[in-house]
Design a protein around this motif. Structure first.
Motif, PDB file in Angstrom:
ATOM      1  N   TYR A 251       0.850  -1.175   0.000  1.00 18.49           N
ATOM      2  CA  TYR A 251       0.000   0.000   0.000  1.00 18.49           C
ATOM      3  C   TYR A 251       0.896   1.239   0.000  1.00 18.49           C
ATOM      4  N   PRO A 252       1.083   1.869  -1.162  1.00 18.85           N
ATOM      5  CA  PRO A 252       2.008   3.006  -1.258  1.00 18.85           C
ATOM      6  C   PRO A 252       1.684   4.149  -0.294  1.00 18.85           C
ATOM      7  N   ALA A 253       0.412   4.390  -0.034  1.00 22.04           N
ATOM      8  CA  ALA A 253       0.037   5.495   0.858  1.00 22.04           C
ATOM      9  C   ALA A 253       0.566   5.290   2.273  1.00 22.04           C
ATOM     10  N   SER A 254       0.569   4.051   2.746  1.00 21.61           N
ATOM     11  CA  SER A 254       1.025   3.779   4.118  1.00 21.61           C
ATOM     12  C   SER A 254       2.512   3.429   4.162  1.00 21.61           C
ATOM     13  N   GLY A 255       3.041   2.933   3.051  1.00 23.33           N
ATOM     14  CA  GLY A 255       4.441   2.512   3.026  1.00 23.33           C
ATOM     15  C   GLY A 255       4.661   1.108   3.556  1.00 23.33           C
ATOM     16  N   TYR A 256       3.571   0.397   3.871  1.00 21.52           N
ATOM     17  CA  TYR A 256       3.692  -0.955   4.423  1.00 21.52           C
ATOM     18  C   TYR A 256       3.393  -2.015   3.373  1.00 21.52           C
ATOM     19  N   VAL A 257       4.063  -3.147   3.518  1.00 23.98           N
ATOM     20  CA  VAL A 257       3.806  -4.333   2.708  1.00 23.98           C
ATOM     21  C   VAL A 257       3.314  -5.404   3.672  1.00 23.98           C
ATOM     22  N   TYR A 258       2.155  -6.011   3.349  1.00 21.97           N
ATOM     23  CA  TYR A 258       1.553  -7.037   4.194  1.00 21.97           C
ATOM     24  C   TYR A 258       1.666  -8.385   3.495  1.00 21.97           C
ATOM     25  N   PHE A 259       2.152  -9.392   4.221  1.00 20.52           N
ATOM     26  CA  PHE A 259       2.331 -10.741   3.692  1.00 20.52           C
ATOM     27  C   PHE A 259       1.216 -11.634   4.232  1.00 20.52           C
ATOM     28  N   TYR A 260       0.557 -12.361   3.326  1.00 20.54           N
ATOM     29  CA  TYR A 260      -0.588 -13.193   3.686  1.00 20.54           C
ATOM     30  C   TYR A 260      -0.366 -14.639   3.269  1.00 20.54           C
TER      31      TYR A 260
END
Length: 171
Positions: A87-96
């Motif tokens: 999510y570019p807006a938050s700067g986080y990458v979430y792994f699922y």
């Protein structure tokens, strides 16, 4: 006299040409480890990430097969079935995992000089450190500073140089 003038003009012209030198920083496994762990946070707060414990873009189709929304998100799929969403807006990458449950996250917004990325589990504890040399090449370390391997392009090479994982990016 004209010949001397032409030769002199050519010599001056050749001497005036500049040469552009290109250089860069060269890292080894050890120098990358030293640099990476000089700025590591071993624990983060998970309060702002609770809404991502289940992937908002995950659903099951009418046959019960997983469906992952890609529109408006940067999604990367791994050979073991896991995937991540940036999510570019938050700067986080979430792994699922394959069921859309959060496994880990990493914060790209705190990247210092675009080289240090820290990956955390669902309780906020550090589980991996990535030291990016380029956008296609990263050294990977465990929290105890042991070398795990490196990503080069779409392939992950373990400590023995064998490919153990691959990834495919969808934007």
């Amino acid at each position: 006299m004209k010949k001397v003038f032409v030769i002199l003009f050519l010599l001056i012209g050749l001497c005036a040409q500049g040469v552009v030198l290109k250089g860069g920083v060269h890292y080894t496994v050890e120098s990358a480890r030293e640099e990476a762990f000089s700025r590591v946070k071993y624990k983060i707060s998970m309060d702002e990430h609770k809404k991502y414990l289940k992937d908002p873009g995950f659903s099951l189709d009418k046959n019960g097969k997983p469906k992952i929304r890609k529109f408006g998100r940067e999604v990367t799929f791994f050979s073991d079935g896991e995937y991540c969403v940036y999510y570019p807006a938050s700067g986080y990458v979430y792994f699922y995992n394959t069921n859309g449950n959060l496994l880990s996250l990493l914060n790209q917004s705190e990247r210092s000089n675009s080289v240090l990325i820290q990956k955390y589990d669902t309780t906020g504890n550090l589980i991996k450190v990535f030291f990016d040399i380029t956008s296609e090449h990263s050294y990977v370390y465990n929290p105890d500073k042991t070398y795990e391997g490196q990503w080069i392009g779409e392939n992950f090479y373990d400590v023995n140089g064998k490919i153990t994982d691959t990834r495919t990016k969808w934007e």
